[in-house]
Design an enzyme around this catalytic site. Sequence first.
Site, PDB file in Angstrom:
ATOM      1  N   HIS A 281       0.852  -1.204   0.000  1.00 60.25           N
ATOM      2  CA  HIS A 281       0.000   0.000   0.000  1.00 60.25           C
ATOM      3  C   HIS A 281       0.880   1.245   0.000  1.00 60.25           C
ATOM      4  O   HIS A 281       1.318   1.709  -1.038  1.00 60.25           O
ATOM      5  CB  HIS A 281      -0.929  -0.058   1.212  1.00 60.25           C
ATOM      6  CG  HIS A 281      -2.004   0.987   1.238  1.00 60.25           C
ATOM      7  ND1 HIS A 281      -2.281   1.801   0.165  1.00 60.25           N
ATOM      8  CD2 HIS A 281      -2.885   1.351   2.216  1.00 60.25           C
ATOM      9  CE1 HIS A 281      -3.283   2.608   0.478  1.00 60.25           C
ATOM     10  NE2 HIS A 281      -3.656   2.360   1.723  1.00 60.25           N
ATOM     11  N   HIS A 332      -2.400  -0.727 -11.522  1.00 61.12           N
ATOM     12  CA  HIS A 332      -3.185  -0.253 -10.394  1.00 61.12           C
ATOM     13  C   HIS A 332      -4.409  -1.141 -10.240  1.00 61.12           C
ATOM     14  O   HIS A 332      -4.908  -1.706 -11.214  1.00 61.12           O
ATOM     15  CB  HIS A 332      -3.610   1.209 -10.604  1.00 61.12           C
ATOM     16  CG  HIS A 332      -4.209   1.833  -9.382  1.00 61.12           C
ATOM     17  ND1 HIS A 332      -5.561   1.778  -9.119  1.00 61.12           N
ATOM     18  CD2 HIS A 332      -3.646   2.513  -8.348  1.00 61.12           C
ATOM     19  CE1 HIS A 332      -5.793   2.405  -7.976  1.00 61.12           C
ATOM     20  NE2 HIS A 332      -4.664   2.845  -7.481  1.00 61.12           N
ATOM     21  N   ASP A 391       2.685   6.226  -7.662  1.00 61.20           N
ATOM     22  CA  ASP A 391       3.913   5.865  -6.955  1.00 61.20           C
ATOM     23  C   ASP A 391       5.120   5.826  -7.883  1.00 61.20           C
ATOM     24  O   ASP A 391       6.261   5.937  -7.432  1.00 61.20           O
ATOM     25  CB  ASP A 391       3.751   4.494  -6.289  1.00 61.20           C
ATOM     26  CG  ASP A 391       2.708   4.517  -5.195  1.00 61.20           C
ATOM     27  OD1 ASP A 391       2.766   5.419  -4.358  1.00 61.20           O
ATOM     28  OD2 ASP A 391       1.825   3.646  -5.191  1.00 61.20           O
TER      29      ASP A 391
END
Length: 454
Positions: A281, A332, A391
């Site tokens: 996460h 994702h 990210d």
Amino acid sequence: MAKEYSAIEPEIKELAVKCKESLAINPELYGKYEVKRGLRDVSGQGVLTGLTEVSEIRSHIMVDRDIVPTEGKLYYQGVDIEEIVQGFIREKRFGFEETVFLLLFGKLPTKEELDTLNHLLSQYRKELPTSFVRDIIMKAPSRDMMNTLARSVLTLYSYDEKADDTSIENVLRQCLQLIALFPLLSVYGYQAYSHYHDGNSLFIHQPVEGLSTAENILHILRPDSKYTELEAKILDLALVLHAEHGGGNNSTFTTHVVTSSGTDTYSAVAASLGSLKGPKHGGANIKVMRMFEDMKDTIKDWEDEEEVRQYLTDILNKKAFDKKGLIYGMGHAVYSISDPRANILKGFVEKLSVEKGFEKEFSLYSMVERLAPEVIASERKIYKGVSANVDFYSGFVYNMLGLPFELYTPIFAIARIAGWSAHRLEELINEGKIIRPAYKAVAKHKNYVPMEER
């Protein structure tokens, strides 16, 4: 403690083998009983478990009952994140604070409302007692700042005379205080660790009233408190993009689950921090950074597409980097064609790379972003498209800003506490039932056996 563990390690290893054998579940049973592992179906779509107005993630449209992937969209309280970013950048204003207001109150703030919120946050930042830094943060500093942050949050319970009051007024006050204090708790925790474990000089700068959250982070982190306008703006942008992401992500769902039990704000937020700490996460951007470090050490020519392509292929075949078979920062759970947050961030990353002299690294990131979906498509059976997620670039941003790895995930938390707060309030306001999903027991029944017969 380490010595004690070393003495019993053989026994622990033996018991762990028995534990694995006794608790392992036959994977075929999940299909037999139609269990949606991870609360997701085979195509990755989340199982509907609740309703929210806080934010919306859109990755597809329905055409004749078929799911058709589209460019990713993210809405905060119904407002497109791209329009939010364009708005505060066009008006030359920091955006995180107005994003906090939007998430909590469902509307964009007027100038007066934003001024009031900024004043409240500034006042709450002053209310961290000096004794708290000395007695809590400076003692037994953890090597992981997420544990330090969670401990600090739980300790704040003891300083709150109305800690267990779950009225909306009180929870809103607690949430605003935590939003204000998270930068201090995180950075001061890092400064203590850096001093006591790494032998660096200890700096505890006081926050400055009138500075934005992003500016105060850079101010209290850096020994000289200096930063450029672009540095502060891109950190502010990162906070905006990480502030919220629907009710189904692991830490926000944790917020709903724990809040539904009726517990206090500090316990709920500490639980969410525990979720965010997980590398699946909140720790994803650290994995991206370490992957690129290994890539730069392994590849001789960063501009050679075939060499980069081979490295990515080796990653998928578990021959490179951490041998996990994952290209970190790509793909994702929801988005397929594109992650709007990554798209927004990328343009500003390029500007910062020029200011910081990281143009060559930015070119490598861009190449990997382009090649990775092709490599994944050729090596894997995939159910939806693959694109760079937020990210992929956020770790690169933090690296160019000179932020230590230890603060990457806490900065995520500094942003996401805004979304957690909105979801906690939403759960309380709508007075939902305690969240209690079902688990099917599949163990065979066994008779009790007396000790002498075992």
